[in-house]
Design an enzyme around this catalytic site. Sequence first.
Site, PDB file in Angstrom:
ATOM      1  N   LYS A   1      30.160   5.501  26.148  1.00 27.51           N
ATOM      2  CA  LYS A   1      30.637   6.832  26.546  1.00 27.51           C
ATOM      3  C   LYS A   1      30.362   7.932  25.524  1.00 27.51           C
ATOM      4  O   LYS A   1      30.466   7.722  24.317  1.00 27.51           O
ATOM      5  CB  LYS A   1      32.142   6.789  26.818  1.00 27.51           C
ATOM      6  CG  LYS A   1      32.508   6.127  28.108  1.00 27.51           C
ATOM      7  CD  LYS A   1      31.892   6.850  29.313  1.00 27.51           C
ATOM      8  CE  LYS A   1      32.848   6.851  30.464  1.00 27.51           C
ATOM      9  NZ  LYS A   1      33.702   7.987  30.491  1.00 27.51           N
TER      10      LYS A   1
ATOM     11  N   THR B   1      24.851  27.028  45.727  1.00 24.93           N
ATOM     12  CA  THR B   1      26.027  27.649  46.355  1.00 24.93           C
ATOM     13  C   THR B   1      26.771  26.477  46.991  1.00 24.93           C
ATOM     14  O   THR B   1      26.133  25.519  47.472  1.00 24.93           O
ATOM     15  CB  THR B   1      25.653  28.696  47.426  1.00 24.93           C
ATOM     16  OG1 THR B   1      24.952  28.051  48.477  1.00 24.93           O
ATOM     17  CG2 THR B   1      24.808  29.830  46.857  1.00 24.93           C
ATOM     18  N   HIS B   2      28.080  26.507  46.953  1.00 28.60           N
ATOM     19  CA  HIS B   2      28.901  25.381  47.444  1.00 28.60           C
ATOM     20  C   HIS B   2      28.581  24.082  46.698  1.00 28.60           C
ATOM     21  O   HIS B   2      28.760  22.990  47.233  1.00 28.60           O
ATOM     22  CB  HIS B   2      28.715  25.151  48.942  1.00 28.60           C
ATOM     23  CG  HIS B   2      28.750  26.404  49.756  1.00 28.60           C
ATOM     24  ND1 HIS B   2      29.906  26.913  50.283  1.00 28.60           N
ATOM     25  CD2 HIS B   2      27.757  27.273  50.096  1.00 28.60           C
ATOM     26  CE1 HIS B   2      29.632  28.040  50.957  1.00 28.60           C
ATOM     27  NE2 HIS B   2      28.330  28.289  50.831  1.00 28.60           N
TER      28      HIS B   2
ATOM     29  N   TYR C   1      65.543  48.463  25.481  1.00 24.22           N
ATOM     30  CA  TYR C   1      65.276  47.149  24.899  1.00 24.22           C
ATOM     31  C   TYR C   1      66.298  46.108  25.361  1.00 24.22           C
ATOM     32  O   TYR C   1      67.492  46.385  25.432  1.00 24.22           O
ATOM     33  CB  TYR C   1      65.310  47.227  23.357  1.00 24.22           C
ATOM     34  CG  TYR C   1      65.110  45.866  22.717  1.00 24.22           C
ATOM     35  CD1 TYR C   1      63.830  45.363  22.502  1.00 24.22           C
ATOM     36  CD2 TYR C   1      66.195  45.055  22.385  1.00 24.22           C
ATOM     37  CE1 TYR C   1      63.645  44.100  21.964  1.00 24.22           C
ATOM     38  CE2 TYR C   1      66.018  43.797  21.839  1.00 24.22           C
ATOM     39  CZ  TYR C   1      64.732  43.328  21.633  1.00 24.22           C
ATOM     40  OH  TYR C   1      64.552  42.072  21.106  1.00 24.22           O
TER      41      TYR C   1
ATOM     42  N   GLN D   1      61.980  39.435  23.320  1.00 23.01           N
ATOM     43  CA  GLN D   1      61.588  38.601  22.178  1.00 23.01           C
ATOM     44  C   GLN D   1      60.671  37.454  22.641  1.00 23.01           C
ATOM     45  O   GLN D   1      59.914  36.901  21.856  1.00 23.01           O
ATOM     46  CB  GLN D   1      62.856  38.039  21.515  1.00 23.01           C
ATOM     47  CG  GLN D   1      62.604  37.108  20.355  1.00 23.01           C
ATOM     48  CD  GLN D   1      63.865  36.888  19.529  1.00 23.01           C
ATOM     49  OE1 GLN D   1      64.314  37.763  18.806  1.00 23.01           O
ATOM     50  NE2 GLN D   1      64.451  35.710  19.659  1.00 23.01           N
TER      51      GLN D   1
ATOM     52  N   SER E   1      64.213  34.260  15.855  1.00 22.27           N
ATOM     53  CA  SER E   1      62.788  34.273  16.210  1.00 22.27           C
ATOM     54  C   SER E   1      61.906  34.049  14.989  1.00 22.27           C
ATOM     55  O   SER E   1      60.680  34.105  15.082  1.00 22.27           O
ATOM     56  CB  SER E   1      62.439  35.612  16.865  1.00 22.27           C
ATOM     57  OG  SER E   1      62.851  36.689  16.046  1.00 22.27           O
TER      58      SER E   1
ATOM     59  N   ASN F   1      31.692  11.773  25.881  1.00 23.16           N
ATOM     60  CA  ASN F   1      32.451  12.597  26.828  1.00 23.16           C
ATOM     61  C   ASN F   1      32.506  14.075  26.431  1.00 23.16           C
ATOM     62  O   ASN F   1      32.610  14.400  25.247  1.00 23.16           O
ATOM     63  CB  ASN F   1      33.891  12.073  26.941  1.00 23.16           C
ATOM     64  CG  ASN F   1      33.942  10.681  27.545  1.00 23.16           C
ATOM     65  OD1 ASN F   1      33.138  10.342  28.406  1.00 23.16           O
ATOM     66  ND2 ASN F   1      34.878   9.869  27.073  1.00 23.16           N
TER      67      ASN F   1
ATOM     68  N   ASN G   1      64.239  47.820  17.243  1.00 23.25           N
ATOM     69  CA  ASN G   1      63.564  47.937  18.552  1.00 23.25           C
ATOM     70  C   ASN G   1      62.227  48.677  18.444  1.00 23.25           C
ATOM     71  O   ASN G   1      61.227  48.243  19.016  1.00 23.25           O
ATOM     72  CB  ASN G   1      64.487  48.642  19.556  1.00 23.25           C
ATOM     73  CG  ASN G   1      65.749  47.830  19.808  1.00 23.25           C
ATOM     74  OD1 ASN G   1      65.866  46.701  19.336  1.00 23.25           O
ATOM     75  ND2 ASN G   1      66.690  48.403  20.538  1.00 23.25           N
TER      76      ASN G   1
END
Length: 454
Positions: free
Chosen positions: A281, A153-154, A315, A320, A22, A283, A108
């Site tokens: 453009k 709304t909507h 554990y 992990q 890890s 964006n 642990n």
Amino acid sequence: MKLWYGRFQSNVNEAADSFNSSLSFDKRLYACDIAGSKAHCTMLGECNIIPDEDAKLIVKTLDEILNDINNGKCEIKDAEDIHSFVENELVSRIGAIGKKLHTGRSRNDQVALDIRLYLRDAADDIVALLKQFASTLTDIAENNLNTVMPAFTHLQKAQPTTLAHHMAAYAEMLLRDISRFEETKTRINVMPLGSGACTSTPYPINRQRVAELLNFPVITANSMDAVSDRDFVLDFLYSASVAMMHLSRLSEEIIIWSSDDYKYIELSDGYSTGSSIMPQKKNPDMNELIRGKTGRVYGDLMSLLTVMKGIPLAYDKDMQEDKECVFDAYDTLKASLIVINGLMKEAKFNVTRLRECTDGGFTSATECADYLVGKGVPFRDAHAIVGRLVIYCIENGKTMQSLTLDEYKKFGDFDEGIYEAIKAETAIMRRTAPGAPSPDSMKAEIKQLRKQLK
Ligand code: ARG
């Protein structure tokens, strides 16, 4: 060298070794790991579990390792995980004495501590950024108490409101996000060291002392639970998911509002991107990315929920898998907050356009009905009358503002006062309840927001 080499007679398979490791991601925990080891070692010395001079040498060397890592003099590599790395480095510097550090401790409880230390700071960091962004939105609200715009709304125009009202709504969401992270922090802020592998340790340890050294208000109550609990990580991921969901909703609105059909907002060049083929453009990529990255953070939450659902106490190595989820969610939320805060600070709202668009879509229809209610018409009847008025307007290409009084009179008991009543500004001014868009109500809300953001 592996911390557990004694029991093994041949080397672990190369693929298995790399699968197991890890280090590539848990190296981010190095400072937490060293802080935890220093506290543990100090306690071991104080409790005469190891000689005091050994404890002092270990603590001093751990400080040097920390410095060397920070200054790039010591590279984190060639170990199974960050815990092994720090311990190997310690032993390579001071030999046999370094081997005493792990007395009465397991990886642990060590990893449980490290992740708590890490998340405690991460939660503070996120709270600070959420506060900044909530203040930015509160500033926009304060500067736009009279900026009239349609409420939807909507995604259909509904009633007139103000930009202050709309922005303060997001500031309220962020306030709740802040309290979610603060509450999460109280569950993170519990000290697990001393739990050992799962049943604690027979050494005469002083867990309260370790907690004190690391500034934890409390210690975990059960050593089995302490090494196998990751709900506080899930709390963090859930809090991050909700915060991202809020940023995503705002982003969706920014994307719609910056379109050519809306033109409610213009993003600064600094927070926009262009097209490789279409020269015109500009964006809103930042907002699209925030909307998209929300999916990742939900994914992090779902991953860990799924990882945790079937593992027996205590554990298991499955756990992990918590780290990449949490680092990813933290990095994503942090970057999103920094970007959206800057973007909103520089964005320009088109106040004229917002006002123009407010009268469209019959946003004054509710006012018109309430006007009739004021004349004694029951609300349900008033609703039906205005519904027919709207059909009349649509069929004759009129708006509620352009209807003549004679036309109004065909539908009900109207007089000159109707024109004042259906103005967006009137509708807003009349909404004076707490939480409503009138400037006075908004001033009160903003005052509360500022107080809570202090
Ligand atoms: N890298 C491990 C983790 O992140 C550390 C704990 C290892 N414990 C063990 N018994 N193998 O969970």
